[in-house]
Design an enzyme around this catalytic site. Structure first.
Site, PDB file in Angstrom:
ATOM      1  CE  LYS A 158      -4.214  -1.863   2.017  1.00  0.00           C
ATOM      2  NZ  LYS A 158      -5.113  -1.414   0.945  1.00  0.00           N
TER       3      LYS A 158
ATOM      4  CE  LYS B 116     -10.636  -4.690  -1.244  1.00  0.00           C
ATOM      5  NZ  LYS B 116      -9.989  -4.034  -2.385  1.00  0.00           N
TER       6      LYS B 116
END
Length: 349
Positions: free
Chosen positions: A149, A256
């Site tokens: 990230k 997701k």
């Protein structure tokens, strides 16, 4: 049939940083179905500030679902378009209810023969030393795909961390993915050019979702494959999904289930993506092991060869014991491990 729901708060072992802030807890809800002597369970999880169904009347909607469970799965799913996480929880709960084992939702080689699913090792944002420590640990743990990230600390430091990996490991040895969570601004293309020199696999959501024109232009000229993530949230119906992918034409999309309408919603995205030769992979959205188990079993059945984003089960201090095990860069369902004793019964109390 009877249905109840229970809220559960997952506690992170240590604060986990993203470009949207630092996470210390994660709220989730469980729908539990009972029919005669059968029990089923499904997880409804939202990400605050990101999920389209992060709304004040969320629990009110869960209560409505439980009071109207007699309507059946298909009718309820149609009535829950704007509550994708509840759609996902219901799909799980109904599959769980009809299964011989409430935790074996899909019988395949993953759930019955311990076949592994390759996954990426996730590197959370934090101090440079902490991120470097995580990288070294993931490499020691046998991961051949690492996802980092980025977007919260200094960009040059993030590039330096990625360079440190590339000095030792070529792209054929370690696949590197980065996730900007929409953090880049007007300098997005310049940053993509710098990152592309590091032989990265892809970057997730370089700019904030909702700016189709800008994202389209970026995908058209990017030297680094772009994967849409947050961009898929709140896009309902096959027609709208086709319009988005036709317009932006990304290189990849990331699914997701909690955020895009469960298995059914994810399958719609996959069908549209494959029609336009767009790649995809599946990622969990910080669910407990109950939701992660469902996603992993479903994902294995898709027969994707890419590393998936399913390594988040060890993040919490109070997750549920399960047969899920991460080792050598993969997640497996181990027959020698058991689910937490009386798990569903305890949640019903």
């Amino acid at each position: 049939m009877k249905a109840i729901y229970k809220k559960y708060t997952l506690d992170f072992k240590r604060p986990s940083g993203t470009s949207r802030g630092v996470l210390t807890q994660k709220e989730t809800w469980f729908i539990i179905l009972k029919n005669n002597n059968k029990t089923g369970i499904g997880e409804c999880g939202i990400l605050r500030g990101l999920s389209i169904d992060d709304v004040p009347n969320y629990e009110e909607k869960l209560n409505w679902v439980c009071n109207n469970i007699h309507l059946g799965l298909e009718v309820l799913l149609n009535d829950l378009t704007e509550f994708p996480s509840i759609q996902f929880g219901l799909e799980q709960a109904f599959l769980s209810l009809t299964a011989d084992n409430p935790f074996i939702l899909f019988e395949n080689n993953f759930s019955t023969k311990e076949a592994p699913i390759p996954i990426n090792g996730l590197i959370w944002m934090g101090e440079e030393s902490f991120m470097h420590q995580q990288i070294q640990q993931k490499l020691q743990d046998g991961f051949s795909c690492i996802k980092m990230k980025i977007g919260a600390i200094d960009f040059d430091k993030e590039v330096s961390l990625l360079k440190s990996i590339r000095k030792t490991y070529k792209k054929e040895e370690i696949e590197l993915r980065v996730d900007a969570n929409g953090a880049f601004k007007e300098d997005a293309l310049d940053k993509l050019k710098i990152l592309a020199e590091l032989d990265l696999h892809s970057i997730e959501q370089p700019i904030k979702q909702g700016n189709y024109a800008k994202m389209k232009n970026l995908c058209a000229v990017t030297p680094l494959p772009i994967a849409l993530d947050e961009e898929l949230i709140g896009v309902f119906g096959v027609t709208k999904k086709k319009e988005l992918l036709q317009t932006i034409q990304p290189q990849y999309i990331i699914l997701k289930p909690s955020l895009v309408g469960g298995f059914k919603g994810s399958q719609e995205w996959i069908s549209v993506a494959e029609k336009y030769n767009i790649g995809w992979w599946v990622t969990s959205a910080l669910e407990s092991n109950i939701g992660l188990n469902a996603i992993a079993q479903w994902t294995y059945g898709l027969q994707s060869k890419m590393p998936q984003g399913l390594g988040t089960g060890s993040l919490y201090t109070n997750n549920f014991n399960s047969p899920l095990e991460v080792s050598n860069g993969a997640i497996s369902y181990r027959k020698t491990l058991n689910w937490q004793q009386n798990l569903i019964e305890d949640l019903c109390i």
